[in-house]
Design a protein around this motif. Structure first.
Motif, short mmCIF file in Angstrom:
data_model
loop_
_atom_site.label_atom_id
_atom_site.label_comp_id
_atom_site.label_asym_id
_atom_site.label_seq_id
_atom_site.Cartn_x
_atom_site.Cartn_y
_atom_site.Cartn_z
N THR A 1 -53.19 20.32 41.95
CA THR A 1 -52.55 20.27 43.09
C THR A 1 -53.66 19.83 44.09
O THR A 1 -53.40 19.28 45.26
N HIS A 2 -54.67 19.12 43.35
CA HIS A 2 -56.05 18.36 44.65
C HIS A 2 -56.58 18.27 43.31
O HIS A 2 -57.09 18.93 42.65
N GLY A 3 -57.50 17.29 43.73
CA GLY A 3 -58.82 15.96 43.24
C GLY A 3 -57.88 14.87 42.15
O GLY A 3 -56.88 14.86 42.74
N LYS A 4 -58.83 15.23 41.59
CA LYS A 4 -59.35 13.68 40.37
C LYS A 4 -59.27 14.86 39.28
O LYS A 4 -60.60 15.47 39.28
N GLY A 5 -59.32 13.81 37.91
CA GLY A 5 -60.03 14.31 36.67
C GLY A 5 -60.08 13.26 35.45
O GLY A 5 -58.86 12.67 36.21
N ILE A 6 -59.46 14.03 34.70
CA ILE A 6 -59.59 13.22 33.81
C ILE A 6 -58.73 14.04 32.51
O ILE A 6 -59.58 15.53 31.89
N PHE A 7 -58.31 13.62 31.22
CA PHE A 7 -57.64 14.56 30.37
C PHE A 7 -57.60 13.69 29.01
O PHE A 7 -57.10 12.43 29.45
N GLU A 8 -57.54 14.27 28.13
CA GLU A 8 -57.41 13.78 26.58
C GLU A 8 -56.95 14.27 25.55
O GLU A 8 -57.34 15.31 25.42
N ASN A 9 -56.35 13.81 25.09
CA ASN A 9 -55.92 14.10 23.37
C ASN A 9 -55.75 13.36 22.55
O ASN A 9 -56.47 11.45 22.64
N ARG A 10 -56.10 12.93 20.65
CA ARG A 10 -56.32 12.11 20.00
C ARG A 10 -54.90 11.75 19.77
O ARG A 10 -55.49 10.74 19.54
N PHE A 11 -54.14 11.49 20.65
CA PHE A 11 -53.62 10.34 20.79
C PHE A 11 -53.13 9.75 22.17
O PHE A 11 -52.50 8.23 21.53
N SER A 12 -53.59 9.99 23.34
CA SER A 12 -53.29 9.40 24.29
C SER A 12 -54.42 8.70 25.28
O SER A 12 -54.44 7.74 25.63
N GLY A 13 -55.45 9.47 24.49
CA GLY A 13 -56.95 9.12 24.82
C GLY A 13 -57.42 9.13 26.19
O GLY A 13 -56.50 9.85 26.89
N LYS A 14 -57.87 8.83 26.60
CA LYS A 14 -58.28 8.99 27.88
C LYS A 14 -57.75 9.16 29.01
O LYS A 14 -57.30 7.80 29.36
N GLN A 15 -56.67 9.56 29.98
CA GLN A 15 -56.05 9.13 30.67
C GLN A 15 -56.33 10.19 32.02
O GLN A 15 -57.12 11.05 32.56
N ASN A 16 -56.68 9.31 33.64
CA ASN A 16 -57.00 9.61 34.58
C ASN A 16 -55.68 10.71 35.14
O ASN A 16 -54.71 10.80 35.02
N ILE A 17 -56.26 11.30 36.12
CA ILE A 17 -55.64 12.95 36.28
C ILE A 17 -55.27 12.55 37.84
O ILE A 17 -56.60 12.54 38.63
N ASN A 18 -54.42 12.68 38.77
CA ASN A 18 -54.42 12.52 40.27
C ASN A 18 -53.88 14.04 40.40
O ASN A 18 -52.89 14.12 39.99
#
Length: 313
Positions: A83-100
């Motif tokens: 609900t605030h900020g930014k970051g990164i998520f990754e699993n072995r299927f998706s690769g790194k993805q930006n989170i807003n």
């Protein structure tokens, strides 16, 4: 519910007034009752991670702790809403993805993953962990897949209020709270699924699908030319048909026929009209065609349906 201006998305995102502290987390004991229920809430939490902070925060069980370098594998589903900020998520299927801010993501059981806020922004995370036979069916058949775990811009008021209800139930622990919380979480998953599928279809098409359903209700006793409907609204029939089926599980004509069959059931149960009269009233080409469609959809002829289901006067 406190409101803050999110400087990253320029949207006002409600925050949970769960605790005076920056962190709240609870890991729940489960019994055979919860397992038999089929939908188990395992844990829930809310954490504010200030910028330039060490992540993840401490105080979690060993099974839930992880480092960015090694990642983690859980034995349950997690839905995490930022609900605030930014970051990164990754699993072995998706690769790194930006989170807003306003995005959510799903963690699957027995699958490696990792996530973290950006140092320069930090983030506020809210999560619920769940498992059971019912989530397995939902997540396996109709929800997000492991290659697309991000649900963008899902922090609408319904999602936030459902999460807030979960926090309240699990904080106060009234009688039967686990069962009630599982129902709330089920509704949460339904709304997230609606958001995800709705985002895959343009607002124009969503509006046309709603309009088409309204016309079907209004003209239940007529034929509808769906090709002409699409031409009049500037959309190809193949596109409209594909999106309509994605939302309802049926092509437009099949959906309309099902509506006619449901109306026919009502007339068979509550009037003395003959099957051929019902066929004529509902706009079928012939009573033979009506009987064939009716049996195809119900497994019974109209006469058999009336005998089996009609309540005697």
């Amino acid at each position: 519910m406190t409101m803050i201006l999110n400087t990253y998305s320029d949207n006002s995102i409600p925050l949970f007034d769960i605790s005076k502290n920056l962190a709240f987390k609870k890991y729940l004991p489960t019994s055979e009752l919860e397992h038999n229920w089929g939908f188990i809430i395992n844990d829930i939490g809310h954490t504010v991670i200030p910028k330039n902070s060490v992540y993840p925060s401490t105080g979690h069980p060993g099974t839930h702790m992880f480092s960015w370098e090694k990642g983690r594998v859980l034995n349950e589903y997690h839905f995490v809403l930022i609900t605030h900020g930014k970051g990164i998520f990754e699993n072995r299927f998706s690769g790194k993805q930006n989170i807003n801010a306003g995005d959510g993501f799903v963690v699957f059981p027995d699958e490696w993953h990792r996530y973290k806020p950006l140092k320069e922004t930090g983030w506020t995370e809210n999560w619920v962990g769940f498992s059971g036979q019912i989530p397995d069916i939902i997540m396996g058949n109709v929800f997000v897949d492991k290659e697309h775990p991000i649900i963008s811009k899902c922090a609408n008021m319904l999602v936030l209020n459902l999460l807030k209800s979960l926090f309240q139930l699990i904080t106060e622990e009234p009688f039967g709270y686990q069962r009630t919380a599982s129902g709330v979480c089920h509704q949460l998953l339904a709304e997230l699924c609606n958001i995800q599928q709705g985002s895959e279809t343009s607002k124009q098409v969503n509006s046309l699908i709603s309009k088409a359903k309204y016309i079907m209700h209004e003209k239940i006793d007529e034929d509808i030319d769906f090709q002409a409907f699409c031409k009049n609204h500037g959309i190809s029939y193949s596109k409209f048909r594909a999106d309509f089926k994605k939302q309802t599980g049926y092509a437009p004509l099949q959906f309309f026929l099902l509506m006619k069959v449901e109306k026919a059931k009502d007339l068979l149960n509550n009037t003395n009209m003959l099957a051929k009269e019902i066929a004529f009233q509902l706009g079928f080409k012939s009573d033979h065609y009506f009987s064939r469609i009716f049996k195809m959809k119900t497994g019974l002829t109209p006469v058999e349906f009336r005998i089996r289901h009609r309540i005697p006067d």
